[in-house]
Design an enzyme around this catalytic site. Structure first.
Site, PDB file in Angstrom:
ATOM      1  N   GLU A 131     -40.552 -30.951  74.381  1.00  0.00           N
ATOM      2  CA  GLU A 131     -40.089 -30.018  74.966  1.00  0.00           C
ATOM      3  C   GLU A 131     -40.880 -28.992  75.857  1.00  0.00           C
ATOM      4  O   GLU A 131     -41.075 -27.815  75.521  1.00  0.00           O
ATOM      5  CB  GLU A 131     -39.406 -29.223  73.750  1.00  0.00           C
ATOM      6  CG  GLU A 131     -38.539 -30.152  72.899  1.00  0.00           C
ATOM      7  CD  GLU A 131     -37.694 -29.261  71.741  1.00  0.00           C
ATOM      8  OE1 GLU A 131     -38.147 -28.204  71.236  1.00  0.00           O
ATOM      9  OE2 GLU A 131     -36.765 -29.801  71.184  1.00  0.00           O
ATOM     10  N   ASN A 172     -41.335 -35.986  75.423  1.00  0.00           N
ATOM     11  CA  ASN A 172     -39.929 -35.933  74.678  1.00  0.00           C
ATOM     12  C   ASN A 172     -39.197 -34.672  74.946  1.00  0.00           C
ATOM     13  O   ASN A 172     -39.843 -33.523  74.864  1.00  0.00           O
ATOM     14  CB  ASN A 172     -40.000 -36.348  73.233  1.00  0.00           C
ATOM     15  CG  ASN A 172     -39.001 -36.518  72.378  1.00  0.00           C
ATOM     16  OD1 ASN A 172     -37.979 -37.241  72.642  1.00  0.00           O
ATOM     17  ND2 ASN A 172     -38.607 -35.571  71.197  1.00  0.00           N
ATOM     18  N   HIS A 208     -29.102 -34.533  71.196  1.00  0.00           N
ATOM     19  CA  HIS A 208     -28.408 -33.651  70.455  1.00  0.00           C
ATOM     20  C   HIS A 208     -27.335 -33.159  71.075  1.00  0.00           C
ATOM     21  O   HIS A 208     -27.376 -32.367  71.769  1.00  0.00           O
ATOM     22  CB  HIS A 208     -29.389 -32.569  70.059  1.00  0.00           C
ATOM     23  CG  HIS A 208     -30.576 -32.931  69.448  1.00  0.00           C
ATOM     24  ND1 HIS A 208     -30.461 -33.446  67.902  1.00  0.00           N
ATOM     25  CD2 HIS A 208     -31.730 -32.944  69.548  1.00  0.00           C
ATOM     26  CE1 HIS A 208     -31.578 -33.856  67.449  1.00  0.00           C
ATOM     27  NE2 HIS A 208     -32.496 -33.366  68.458  1.00  0.00           N
ATOM     28  N   GLU A 236     -33.624 -38.783  69.342  1.00  0.00           N
ATOM     29  CA  GLU A 236     -33.038 -37.887  67.806  1.00  0.00           C
ATOM     30  C   GLU A 236     -31.275 -37.660  68.107  1.00  0.00           C
ATOM     31  O   GLU A 236     -30.969 -36.555  67.938  1.00  0.00           O
ATOM     32  CB  GLU A 236     -33.825 -36.489  68.226  1.00  0.00           C
ATOM     33  CG  GLU A 236     -35.066 -36.483  68.461  1.00  0.00           C
ATOM     34  CD  GLU A 236     -35.869 -35.142  68.419  1.00  0.00           C
ATOM     35  OE1 GLU A 236     -35.051 -34.113  68.220  1.00  0.00           O
ATOM     36  OE2 GLU A 236     -36.980 -35.074  68.728  1.00  0.00           O
ATOM     37  N   ASP A 238     -27.737 -37.203  67.532  1.00  0.00           N
ATOM     38  CA  ASP A 238     -26.616 -36.834  66.764  1.00  0.00           C
ATOM     39  C   ASP A 238     -25.447 -36.008  67.657  1.00  0.00           C
ATOM     40  O   ASP A 238     -25.824 -35.641  68.838  1.00  0.00           O
ATOM     41  CB  ASP A 238     -27.110 -35.717  65.558  1.00  0.00           C
ATOM     42  CG  ASP A 238     -27.982 -34.627  65.972  1.00  0.00           C
ATOM     43  OD1 ASP A 238     -27.885 -34.109  67.115  1.00  0.00           O
ATOM     44  OD2 ASP A 238     -28.745 -34.126  65.089  1.00  0.00           O
TER      45      ASP A 238
HETATM   46  C1  XIL Z   1     -35.977 -30.255  63.348  1.00  0.00           C
HETATM   47  C2  XIL Z   1     -35.935 -30.726  61.705  1.00  0.00           C
HETATM   48  O1  XIL Z   1     -34.835 -31.809  61.687  1.00  0.00           O
HETATM   49  C3  XIL Z   1     -35.684 -29.699  60.959  1.00  0.00           C
HETATM   50  O2  XIL Z   1     -35.668 -30.189  59.575  1.00  0.00           O
HETATM   51  C4  XIL Z   1     -36.794 -28.540  61.085  1.00  0.00           C
HETATM   52  O3  XIL Z   1     -36.235 -27.269  60.359  1.00  0.00           O
HETATM   53  C5  XIL Z   1     -36.482 -28.059  62.783  1.00  0.00           C
HETATM   54  O4  XIL Z   1     -36.727 -29.186  63.226  1.00  0.00           O
HETATM   55  N1  XIL Z   1     -35.998 -31.296  68.438  1.00  0.00           N
HETATM   56  C6  XIL Z   1     -37.142 -31.892  67.873  1.00  0.00           C
HETATM   57  C7  XIL Z   1     -37.201 -32.134  66.396  1.00  0.00           C
HETATM   58  O5  XIL Z   1     -38.121 -32.555  68.604  1.00  0.00           O
HETATM   59  O6  XIL Z   1     -38.457 -32.020  65.932  1.00  0.00           O
HETATM   60  C8  XIL Z   1     -36.374 -30.963  65.574  1.00  0.00           C
HETATM   61  O7  XIL Z   1     -36.484 -31.352  63.979  1.00  0.00           O
HETATM   62  C9  XIL Z   1     -34.896 -30.987  66.017  1.00  0.00           C
HETATM   63  C10 XIL Z   1     -34.901 -30.762  67.647  1.00  0.00           C
END
Ligand code: XIL
Length: 315
Positions: A131, A172, A208, A236, A238
Site C-alpha cells: 500500500e 501489493n 477488496h 486479498e 473478498d
Molecule cells: C487486515 C487483517 O485481516 C485484520 O485482521 C487486521 O485487523 C487488519 O488487517 N490490506 C492488507 C491486509 O494488506 O494486511 C489487511 O489485513 C486488509 C487490508
C-alpha cells in the site's frame, strides 16, 4: 473437486486463502483450510506483519508466523509472506521515530532481511511493500516516504532479495484493480523499478470489492500489469455487501466472484488468487466497514454460499 484443483487444471499456480492463528483451534474451519485440493496456498493475515514480528527494535518474534509456515508445509501448500514494509500495523518505535536516512535505511534492511531470511526456503512470494500509494496516485506520506522518499522501496526489495533469492518479490495495493490514477502510478513505479534493476517479480491486486461494483476494467488492467513483465496475483479477494444479506445480494455476489476469477483465469500472467479468508466467520470486513459483511464464499457456519459456485464456474 476443490478450487485449487480447478485452478491448477486451467494453468494457475494456486487458489488460496488467508488465515490467522486464532482461527486454527476451530476444527471445522481447519478441515476446510487444510485440504490442499481446496486451497493450495495460504497467507498469514497478521502474524508476519511488523508489529507482530519486530515489536521493539531488534527484538524479533516468529512464533505465530512459524505456526502458519509449518501449517503450509504440513498441508503441502504454498506460502505468501505478508508483509515487510507497510504504514499500518507498524509499531510506534518505527512510525513515531525521528530517524536519519541512514538510520531508517538500516532499520528497513534489518527488518526485511531478518524477516524474509527467517522464512527462507518456505515462502513462494513476499509482499515486500504494501500500500505505497494514496487513491489519487500520490505517494502515501508515511515515515518511510517522508524520510527516504521513494528510495525505501528499492531498499526493501534489495534486502528481501538478498535474504531469500528464490522468493518472488511483490508490491501489493488496493484500488489498483481498475484503470485510473492509482493503477497508473503503480504501473509507472514498476516500470521504473525494473529499468533501475530493482528485483521486483510481481504485483498484488488486493481485490477488496463491493457487491455490484467489480470494476469493468479489471481484466484489461490485469493485462496491462502483466505486460510490464511481472507476475500478477489477486492477493486479498473478498466482495462485501451491506448487511443483512438477501437472496438478491448473494446471487449478485456469485456473479461478481465469477467475474473476478474469470478475469484472472483469462490472463496467463495472472498466476493465482487468494481469498482474504474463506468464511464470514473470520472475515475482517465487519470490523473495518461498519454495517458491511458477508464478503466470503463460505458463510459464518462454514457452509458454501452461491459465491462458491461462481468461483468454481470460472475455473
Ligand atoms: C487486515 C487483517 O485481516 C485484520 O485482521 C487486521 O485487523 C487488519 O488487517 N490490506 C492488507 C491486509 O494488506 O494486511 C489487511 O489485513 C486488509 C487490508
Amino acid at each position: 473437486s476443490g478450487l485449487n484443483t480447478l485452478a491448477k487444471s486451467i494453468g494457475k499456480l494456486y487458489f488460496g486463502t488467508a488465515t490467522d492463528n486464532n482461527e486454527l483451534s476451530d476444527t471445522a474451519y481447519r478441515a476446510i483450510l487444510n485440504n490442499n485440493a481446496m486451497f493450495g496456498q495460504i497467507t498469514p493475515a497478521n502474524s508476519m506483519k511488523w508489529d507482530a514480528t519486530e515489536p521493539s527494535q531488534g527484538v524479533f518474534t516468529f512464533t505465530n508466523g512459524d505456526t502458519i509456515a509449518n501449517l503450509a508445509k504440513t498441508n503441502g501448500q504454498l506460502l505468501r509472506g505478508h508483509n515487510c514494509v507497510w504504514y499500518n500495523q507498524l509499531p510506534s518505535w518505527v512510525s513515531g521515530g525521528k530517524f536519519t536516512t541512514a538510520q531508517l535505511t538500516s532499520i528497513i534492511q534489518n527488518h526485511c532481511g531478518t524477516l524474509v531470511g527467517h522464512f527462507k526456503g518456505q515462502t513462494y512470494a513476499w509482499d515486500v511493500v504494501n500500500e505505497p500509494f494514496n487513491d489519487d496516485g500520490s505517494w502515501r506520506a508515511d515515515v518511510f516516504y517522508n524520510t527516504l522518499n521513494t528510495q525505501y522501496v528499492t531498499i526493501a526489495f534489495n534486502a528481501a532479495r538478498a535474504a531469500d533469492p528464490a522468493a518472488k518479490l511483490y508490491i501489493n495495493d488496493y484500488n489498483i484493480e481498475q484503470a485510473g490514477a492509482k493503477a497508473t502510478a503503480m504501473q509507472n513505479l514498476i516500470r521504473s523499478l525494473k529499468s533501475a534493476g530493482t528485483p521486483i517479480d510481481g504485483v498484488g491486486l488486493q481485490c477488496h470489492f463491493i457487491v455490484g461494483q467489480v470494476p469493468s476494467t479489471l481484466k484489461s488492467n490485469i493485462q496491462t500489469f502483466a505486460s510490464l513483465g511481472v507476475e500478477v496475483a489477486l492477493t486479498e479477494l473478498d466482495i462485501r455487501m451491506t448487511l443483512p444479506s438477501s437472496t438478491t445480494s448473494l446471487n449478485q455476489q456469485k456473479t461478481d466472484y465469477q467475474t473476478v476469477v474469470s478475469a484472472c483465469a483469462s490472463v496467463s500472467g495472472c498466476i493465482g488468487i487468494t481469498l482474504w479468508d474463506f468464511t464470514d466467520k473470520y472475515s475482517w470486513v465487519p470490523n473495518t466497514f461498519s454495517g458491511q459483511g458477508a464478503a466470503c464464499p463460505w458463510d459464518s457456519n462454514l457452509v458454501q454460499k452461491p459465491a462458491y459456485s461462481g468461483i468454481a464456474a470460472a475455473l
